[in-house]
Design an enzyme around this catalytic site. Structure first.
Site, PDB file in Angstrom:
ATOM      1  N   GLU A 130      -8.625  15.079 -30.568  1.00  0.00           N
ATOM      2  CA  GLU A 130      -9.084  15.077 -29.181  1.00  0.00           C
ATOM      3  C   GLU A 130     -10.193  14.040 -28.951  1.00  0.00           C
ATOM      4  O   GLU A 130     -10.251  13.406 -27.900  1.00  0.00           O
ATOM      5  CB  GLU A 130      -9.611  16.478 -28.835  1.00  0.00           C
ATOM      6  CG  GLU A 130      -9.883  16.693 -27.368  1.00  0.00           C
ATOM      7  CD  GLU A 130     -10.372  18.108 -27.109  1.00  0.00           C
ATOM      8  OE1 GLU A 130     -11.235  18.268 -26.242  1.00  0.00           O
ATOM      9  OE2 GLU A 130      -9.901  19.038 -27.796  1.00  0.00           O
ATOM     10  N   ASP A 131     -11.072  13.865 -29.941  1.00  0.00           N
ATOM     11  CA  ASP A 131     -12.278  13.047 -29.742  1.00  0.00           C
ATOM     12  C   ASP A 131     -12.217  11.646 -30.334  1.00  0.00           C
ATOM     13  O   ASP A 131     -13.122  10.850 -30.116  1.00  0.00           O
ATOM     14  CB  ASP A 131     -13.499  13.768 -30.341  1.00  0.00           C
ATOM     15  CG  ASP A 131     -13.818  15.059 -29.601  1.00  0.00           C
ATOM     16  OD1 ASP A 131     -13.365  15.196 -28.450  1.00  0.00           O
ATOM     17  OD2 ASP A 131     -14.507  15.922 -30.172  1.00  0.00           O
TER      18      ASP A 131
END
Length: 754
Positions: free
Chosen positions: A98-99
């Site tokens: 996600e990051d």
């Protein structure tokens, strides 16, 4: 190689931070040692190195290195839930996709498909769907899709949420409220359903800490101040029981802990009482040792023997015996509960269980794996629940919010035990009807159900079942599901099956309704756009477009109602002409806060400031006043509305539409009277109304808008609407009213009428 890594990371982490990271990593390995085998250690190290590199430039709001978070989540997984190496790897990697630029394909190549599938379940979806839908609900549904394959997805997510709640202090106020309400709405009930009592309790307490900080501090301080007395009481209470248990050659130990703060707060609120008047502030737990988990009959016999010893010494309340050993709860919880009268005249709850039962009660589903080899029936209730989740997920055309509400409805419920005509035991949700029971047996039986025979007597399909009922379902070939059935069924399975059956029939009404709306919009010269449909859906309070179309097609809503919608929308547009919020400002909190900063160089809404360029209204559902903890909420049709954080609607708004929440605070310039509602109760007597009026009008010079009092059997309840300047003014009024002779309770209503 180690020196190179040390040199590489020194530019991102200080010496102290590297020391902390090393310590946390060693803690994980130490706790995981009993589970580690084969190349587990190598995989954990590889995940740790990858996470370190992926998050090296990231910092949390507190300023700490981001890597602390996945390390803490991994530690919670192994230490507090009891998960093994695969879960540690997933916890360390749960945010990297996600990051960072890493993909699921990269994860699968390095760690295998099992880890990649779990990481996928933990990764949020992109927020690219309609504004009317909730990102949180969609993400939750996505996560649950993986639950039916691997429950570790949810367990790791709960560990992630727990650490986020533990570190919530550094977040902005609006983020605190959003995360806290989301936690109490979904994650605490989910922990309850999976049997994670400790995590569920801590999540609830942390919610209260941030949503009702004063109440939290007050209860925490009172519990702390009474700790010594509590310990002395437990010691005296257990003394005679301990002697008898030892004489019976039962090996045991005692846990005596207070109820958690949230449950005490809930009791204070529901029972409208004071802390001093709650007697069951703690439970005494007797844990029986050295009983083999394989010998389930011996476990039961030992618990009942301990129960007889307790009730020989202290008189039990016959209505408070709960036997979850013979029939465990659906989350696998097993224990004997009884409430007995102590020699000092205080009721005490005593819980009796074995070490295995206690382990399952504290750590839930994860603990079941440990004992599964001993008795495969231990996992049966939880496996049944996961099958129910799978069935709920099969209804793919439900909106995310509808799915979330249905799913949540089955998390915190209690069960009832009913029997088929052949004597088979069925565990179903408390409040279930004959029709729910019919659908529990088979979809076809539910669809053809006309009545039930309960203990030999005919009852309607809406009859609510109770513990011990024996039910026979009566069916006819001509029966078919009707819309009316949805009013009284409570189980997700029954609702889903009835909705499925009604869908074909409803398609005609949906098509008719769509045509009616299209024609009326054309006549009224209203643009037939997605924004208009969203506004119509919100105006008529419908969950999705199909429901909106259906209500028009069925004739429940008349076409002329759209004319009223148009005039109200135009009035609101005129009112908001001085601000111009672009469409994208509705999508994310960041862009919305930019609009606020442009208006006044600030990052929050100032309530009561005449120079404030953003228009707002105070919500009528909770009537906030200066001094209340509040937040702003951007509605689709009515601009910004200001709600109290304790508003009955705040949980749904903050949980489902957190991206529309903004920080708000009262301006110090405010000097204005606001309406609040106060509820009172007490003993009726001559002159009490006059005394109330004297305090309000003559002593405090407060304007009173209305007074409504009802009496019954010498007691009265009253509701007063008054105008006050702020919460201090209100508190002073409540204290004064509370001192009037005969008044037992005075409190501000959480939900107030206009």
């Amino acid at each position: 190689m180690k020196e190179k890594k040390k040199e590489y990371f020194s530019q991102y982490y200080s010496e102290d931070e590297r020391r902390v990271i090393k310590s946390k990593y060693r803690d994980i390995l130490k706790r995981a040692e009993p589970f580690i085998q084969g190349d587990d250690l190598k995989q954990i190290r590889k995940a740790f190195d990858l996470s370190m590199d992926a998050h090296k430039e990231m910092r949390r709001k507190s300023g700490e290195p981001y890597i602390y978070h996945p390390l803490e989540v991994a530690l919670i997984c192994v230490e507090e839930i009891g998960l093994g190496p695969t879960s540690i790897v997933c916890a360390l990697l749960h945010d990297v996709v996600e990051d960072t630029d890493l993909t699921l394909e990269d994860i699968e190549a390095d760690f295998g498909s099992k880890v990649a599938r779990i990481i996928d379940g933990l990764t949020k979806i992109a927020e690219n769907f309609e504004q009317s839908q909730s990102a949180q609900a969609e993400n939750f549904r996505k996560m649950l899709l993986t639950l039916s394959e691997d429950v570790r997805v949810i367990l790791i997510k709960l560990a992630d949420r727990l650490h986020n709640m533990r570190t919530l202090e550094s977040m902005a106020r609006n983020s605190q409220l959003k995360i806290a309400h989301e936690t109490i709405y979904i994650y605490a009930p989910l922990a309850h359903r999976l049997g994670l009592y400790q995590i569920k309790s801590e999540l609830e307490d942390l919610y209260l800490k941030y949503n009702e900080p004063e109440a939290y501090k007050s209860i925490a301080n009172k519990l702390k101040s009474r700790k010594k007395k509590r310990e002395e009481f437990i010691e005296k209470f257990m003394e005679p029981i301990a002697k008898r248990l030892k004489a019976a050659d039962i090996d045991f130990y005692i846990k005596g802990r207070p109820k958690h703060i949230y449950s005490i707060w809930n009791k204070l609120r529901k029972q409208n009482t004071t802390f001093e008047n709650i007697y069951d502030l703690f439970a005494i737990r007797i844990i029986l040792k050295n009983i083999s988990p394989e010998a389930t009959d011996r476990e039961k016999a030992a618990c009942w023997l301990a129960y007889s010893i307790v009730t020989d010494e202290y008189k039990p309340n016959p209505d408070r015996l709960k036997d979850w050993i013979s029939t465990p709860r659906s989350n696998g919880y097993e224990s004997l509960h009884t409430t007995v009268m102590s020699h000092t005249g205080v009721w005490v709850e005593v819980q009796i269980r074995t070490e295995r039962m206690d382990d399952v009660a504290e750590r839930g589903y994860a603990a079941h794996w440990k004992y599964k080899g001993a008795d495969t029936s231990l996992n049966k209730p939880l496996d049944q629940w996961i099958n129910q989740v799978r069935e709920t997920l099969e209804a793919k055309d439900n909106s995310a919010m509808e799915f979330l509400e249905d799913f949540r409805g089955n998390l915190y419920n209690e069960e009832v035990f009913v029997f088929t005509p052949k004597g088979d035991l069925k565990v179903i949700r408390k409040g279930s009807t004959v029709l729910d029971f019919a659908y529990e047996i088979h979809t076809e039986i539910g669809s053809k159900c006309t009545a039930g025979k309960l203990n030999g007597h005919l009852v309607p399909i809406s009859h609510v079942l109770e513990n011990g009922d024996q039910v026979e379902i009566l069916t006819t070939k001509t029966q078919k599901p009707s819309e009316d059935w949805l009013r009284f069924v409570v189980t997700t399975k029954a609702k889903a099956r009835i909705k499925d059956a009604l869908k074909e029939e409803n398609k005609t009404y949906v098509a008719d309704g769509k045509e009616i709306i299209n024609k009326k919009l054309k006549i009224l010269n209203i643009e037939n756009s997605l924004e208009t449909l969203n506004q119509l859906r919100a105006y008529f309070n419908k969950k999705d477009y199909n429901e909106l179309y259906y209500f028009f097609g069925k004739g429940y809503i008349q076409p002329d109602e759209i004319r009223k919608f148009k005039s109200e929308r135009e009035a609101l547009e005129n009112k908001r002409k001085k601000i111009a919020l672009k469409e994208e400002d509705y999508k994310t909190a960041k862009s919305f806060e930019k609009a606020i900063r442009k208006s006044k160089g600030q990052d929050h809404l100032l309530i009561g400031d005449d120079l404030q360029e953003l228009d707002y209204t105070l919500s009528k559902c909770c009537n906030p006043i200066p001094g209340d903890d509040v937040f702003g909420f951007l509605t689709v049709n009515e601009g910004i509305k200001v709600h109290r954080t304790s508003c009955p609607n705040s949980q749904q708004l903050l949980t489902s539409y957190g991206n529309r929440v903004i920080k708000a605070q009262w301006s110090s310039q405010v000097e204005k009277a606001y309406q609040v509602s106060i509820e009172m109760s007490g003993v009726d007597r001559m002159g009490i109304i006059q005394d109330i009026s004297t305090v309000i009008s003559e002593e405090l010079h407060i304007n009173m808008r209305g007074l409504n009092v009802e009496t019954d059997g010498g007691f009265f309840t009253g509701n007063i609407k008054v105008f006050v300047f702020d919460t201090k003014h209100l508190d002073k009024l409540i204290r004064k009213l509370g001192k009037i002779s005969g008044i037992n309770s005075v409190k501000r209503l959480r939900s107030e009428a206009a």
